[in-house]
Design a protein around this motif. Structure first.
Motif, mmCIF file in Angstrom:
data_model
loop_
_atom_site.group_PDB
_atom_site.id
_atom_site.type_symbol
_atom_site.label_atom_id
_atom_site.label_comp_id
_atom_site.label_asym_id
_atom_site.label_seq_id
_atom_site.Cartn_x
_atom_site.Cartn_y
_atom_site.Cartn_z
ATOM 1 N N GLN A 86 0.703 -1.288 -0.214
ATOM 2 C CA GLN A 86 -0.095 0.105 -0.027
ATOM 3 C C GLN A 86 0.747 1.124 -0.057
ATOM 4 O O GLN A 86 0.714 2.186 -0.686
ATOM 5 C CB GLN A 86 -1.089 -0.064 1.325
ATOM 6 C CG GLN A 86 -1.982 -1.035 1.178
ATOM 7 C CD GLN A 86 -2.865 -1.473 2.616
ATOM 8 O OE1 GLN A 86 -2.510 -1.012 3.319
ATOM 9 N NE2 GLN A 86 -4.148 -1.824 2.240
ATOM 10 N N LEU A 87 1.834 1.282 0.856
ATOM 11 C CA LEU A 87 2.777 2.315 0.863
ATOM 12 C C LEU A 87 3.497 2.551 -0.511
ATOM 13 O O LEU A 87 3.511 3.906 -1.043
ATOM 14 C CB LEU A 87 3.963 2.270 1.973
ATOM 15 C CG LEU A 87 4.700 3.559 2.441
ATOM 16 C CD1 LEU A 87 3.894 4.791 2.829
ATOM 17 C CD2 LEU A 87 5.453 3.051 3.634
ATOM 18 N N SER A 88 3.859 1.549 -1.148
ATOM 19 C CA SER A 88 4.456 1.457 -2.264
ATOM 20 C C SER A 88 3.528 2.252 -3.279
ATOM 21 O O SER A 88 3.968 3.131 -4.214
ATOM 22 C CB SER A 88 4.850 0.137 -3.088
ATOM 23 O OG SER A 88 5.923 -0.249 -2.108
ATOM 24 N N ALA A 89 2.113 1.681 -3.448
ATOM 25 C CA ALA A 89 1.251 2.433 -4.075
ATOM 26 C C ALA A 89 0.893 3.681 -3.966
ATOM 27 O O ALA A 89 0.904 4.696 -5.026
ATOM 28 C CB ALA A 89 -0.079 1.552 -4.129
ATOM 29 N N LEU A 90 0.966 4.288 -2.667
ATOM 30 C CA LEU A 90 0.756 5.610 -2.451
ATOM 31 C C LEU A 90 2.263 6.509 -2.886
ATOM 32 O O LEU A 90 1.858 7.378 -3.576
ATOM 33 C CB LEU A 90 0.727 5.815 -0.787
ATOM 34 C CG LEU A 90 -0.524 5.529 -0.311
ATOM 35 C CD1 LEU A 90 -0.575 5.434 1.130
ATOM 36 C CD2 LEU A 90 -1.604 6.493 -0.912
ATOM 37 N N ASN A 91 3.194 5.974 -2.632
ATOM 38 C CA ASN A 91 4.514 6.531 -3.299
ATOM 39 C C ASN A 91 4.417 6.691 -4.928
ATOM 40 O O ASN A 91 4.715 7.707 -5.585
ATOM 41 C CB ASN A 91 5.800 5.929 -3.096
ATOM 42 C CG ASN A 91 6.080 6.214 -1.454
ATOM 43 O OD1 ASN A 91 5.428 7.171 -0.895
ATOM 44 N ND2 ASN A 91 6.910 5.518 -0.857
ATOM 45 N N ILE A 92 3.878 5.462 -5.600
ATOM 46 C CA ILE A 92 3.882 5.563 -6.931
ATOM 47 C C ILE A 92 2.602 6.561 -7.641
ATOM 48 O O ILE A 92 3.064 7.322 -8.482
ATOM 49 C CB ILE A 92 3.610 4.175 -7.567
ATOM 50 C CG1 ILE A 92 4.842 3.313 -7.305
ATOM 51 C CG2 ILE A 92 3.111 4.179 -8.957
ATOM 52 C CD1 ILE A 92 4.651 1.769 -7.620
ATOM 53 N N ALA A 93 1.495 6.392 -6.479
ATOM 54 C CA ALA A 93 0.782 7.542 -6.857
ATOM 55 C C ALA A 93 1.171 9.002 -6.882
ATOM 56 O O ALA A 93 0.948 9.661 -7.728
ATOM 57 C CB ALA A 93 -0.567 7.267 -5.954
ATOM 58 N N GLU A 94 1.942 9.142 -5.827
ATOM 59 C CA GLU A 94 2.604 10.652 -5.554
ATOM 60 C C GLU A 94 3.421 10.869 -6.834
ATOM 61 O O GLU A 94 3.253 12.037 -7.369
ATOM 62 C CB GLU A 94 3.241 10.665 -4.318
ATOM 63 C CG GLU A 94 3.770 11.965 -3.984
ATOM 64 C CD GLU A 94 4.802 12.034 -2.693
ATOM 65 O OE1 GLU A 94 5.196 13.136 -2.537
ATOM 66 O OE2 GLU A 94 4.856 11.094 -1.974
ATOM 67 N N LEU B 234 3.072 9.752 -9.780
ATOM 68 C CA LEU B 234 2.243 9.799 -11.044
ATOM 69 C C LEU B 234 1.632 11.137 -10.858
ATOM 70 O O LEU B 234 1.685 12.111 -11.851
ATOM 71 C CB LEU B 234 1.128 8.938 -10.858
ATOM 72 C CG LEU B 234 0.089 8.939 -12.116
ATOM 73 C CD1 LEU B 234 0.748 8.781 -13.337
ATOM 74 C CD2 LEU B 234 -1.026 8.003 -11.919
ATOM 75 N N PHE B 235 1.169 11.895 -9.698
ATOM 76 C CA PHE B 235 0.543 13.016 -9.814
ATOM 77 C C PHE B 235 1.726 14.103 -9.736
ATOM 78 O O PHE B 235 1.358 14.985 -10.606
ATOM 79 C CB PHE B 235 -0.044 13.151 -8.290
ATOM 80 C CG PHE B 235 -1.472 12.736 -8.267
ATOM 81 C CD1 PHE B 235 -2.701 13.510 -8.450
ATOM 82 C CD2 PHE B 235 -1.809 11.456 -8.337
ATOM 83 C CE1 PHE B 235 -3.838 13.229 -8.302
ATOM 84 C CE2 PHE B 235 -3.191 10.853 -8.309
ATOM 85 C CZ PHE B 235 -4.058 11.670 -8.182
ATOM 86 N N ALA B 236 2.699 13.837 -9.568
ATOM 87 C CA ALA B 236 4.018 14.935 -9.539
ATOM 88 C C ALA B 236 4.151 14.832 -11.165
ATOM 89 O O ALA B 236 4.185 16.097 -11.554
ATOM 90 C CB ALA B 236 5.348 14.572 -8.991
ATOM 91 N N GLU B 237 4.316 13.728 -11.882
ATOM 92 C CA GLU B 237 4.336 13.912 -13.321
ATOM 93 C C GLU B 237 3.029 14.430 -13.946
ATOM 94 O O GLU B 237 3.524 15.161 -15.038
ATOM 95 C CB GLU B 237 4.583 12.385 -13.821
ATOM 96 C CG GLU B 237 6.003 11.792 -13.294
ATOM 97 C CD GLU B 237 7.187 12.635 -13.913
ATOM 98 O OE1 GLU B 237 7.237 13.140 -15.013
ATOM 99 O OE2 GLU B 237 7.928 12.770 -13.286
ATOM 100 N N LYS B 238 2.032 14.197 -13.508
ATOM 101 C CA LYS B 238 0.838 14.950 -13.966
ATOM 102 C C LYS B 238 0.909 16.078 -13.855
ATOM 103 O O LYS B 238 0.716 17.181 -15.097
ATOM 104 C CB LYS B 238 -0.426 14.288 -13.538
ATOM 105 C CG LYS B 238 -0.777 13.063 -13.979
ATOM 106 C CD LYS B 238 -2.227 12.799 -13.420
ATOM 107 C CE LYS B 238 -2.780 11.533 -14.021
ATOM 108 N NZ LYS B 238 -4.123 11.243 -13.335
ATOM 109 N N ASP B 239 1.144 16.718 -12.758
ATOM 110 C CA ASP B 239 1.649 18.321 -12.771
ATOM 111 C C ASP B 239 2.318 18.906 -13.372
ATOM 112 O O ASP B 239 2.365 20.048 -14.111
ATOM 113 C CB ASP B 239 1.865 18.701 -11.161
ATOM 114 C CG ASP B 239 0.713 18.341 -10.212
ATOM 115 O OD1 ASP B 239 -0.449 18.294 -10.509
ATOM 116 O OD2 ASP B 239 1.018 18.310 -8.854
ATOM 117 N N ALA B 240 3.764 18.097 -13.724
ATOM 118 C CA ALA B 240 4.638 18.730 -14.308
ATOM 119 C C ALA B 240 4.222 18.784 -16.047
ATOM 120 O O ALA B 240 4.459 19.756 -16.675
ATOM 121 C CB ALA B 240 5.827 17.960 -14.318
#
Length: 178
Positions: A55-63, A65-71
């Motif tokens: 779950q923590l890995s999934a959260l880190n990957i999601a973070e 992903l969101f950082a890449e989406k923002d960029a």
């Protein structure tokens, strides 16, 4: 519709069936990435269960992903204006290219004219040299003629003096003969 690849993988010791459009090599790279992240988190948080690590890995990957989406959003916004202006800029570039071609054509015409003028100048310089040679030759002839004229004038004067002297003698002889 693209065919989904069914790939059997193990993640954190558990078997999974992965359905993906990606090749097997690409899928393996993704699994390696996730396993590496889980292993790093396990070293940092040794008390977490496999589920919590996942779950923590999934959260880190999601973070990520969101950082890449923002960029990506910032990149899209940043590139929006240039992309909107692209057709206008292309048109302007084509105008510049056209102007450059016109200038190049003008340059070609001017170069030809310059070459013609340079040939004319060369020919006229040749004529000038020829005329200077002719003038030099004529000057030499004039100089020779002037010397000859001076010599002839001297001879003429000498002859005139001789004639005057001979006239006097003739007059004297006539006077004696009478």
């Amino acid at each position: 519709m693209t065919k989904k690849n069914r790939i059997e993988v193990y993640l954190n010791g558990l078997p999974y069936t992965l359905l993906t459009d990606r090749s097997e090599n690409e899928a393996e790279e993704i699994i390696e990435y996730v396993e590496k992240l889980v292993d790093q988190l396990a070293l940092q948080h040794s008390s977490l269960t496999k589920l919590a690590l996942s779950q923590l890995s999934a959260l880190n990957i999601a973070e990520e992903l969101f950082a890449e989406k923002d960029a990506y959003s910032r990149y899209q916004e940043h590139s929006r204006i240039p992309l909107e202006k692209y057709p206008e800029l292309l048109e302007e570039i084509e105008k510049y290219k056209s102007t450059i071609r016109e200038k190049e054509n003008q340059e070609t015409v001017y170069r030809r004219k310059l070459e013609e003028k340079n040939r004319d100048i060369f020919e006229k310089n040749q004529k000038i040299k020829d005329l200077e040679n002719t003038i030099s030759q004529k000057s030499e002839k004039i100089e020779a003629l002037e010397k000859n004229q001076s010599r002839l004038e001297k001879i003429f004067l000498d002859n005139q003096q001789s004639m005057n002297r001979l006239r006097k003698e003739l007059e004297e002889l006539k006077g004696k003969v009478r």
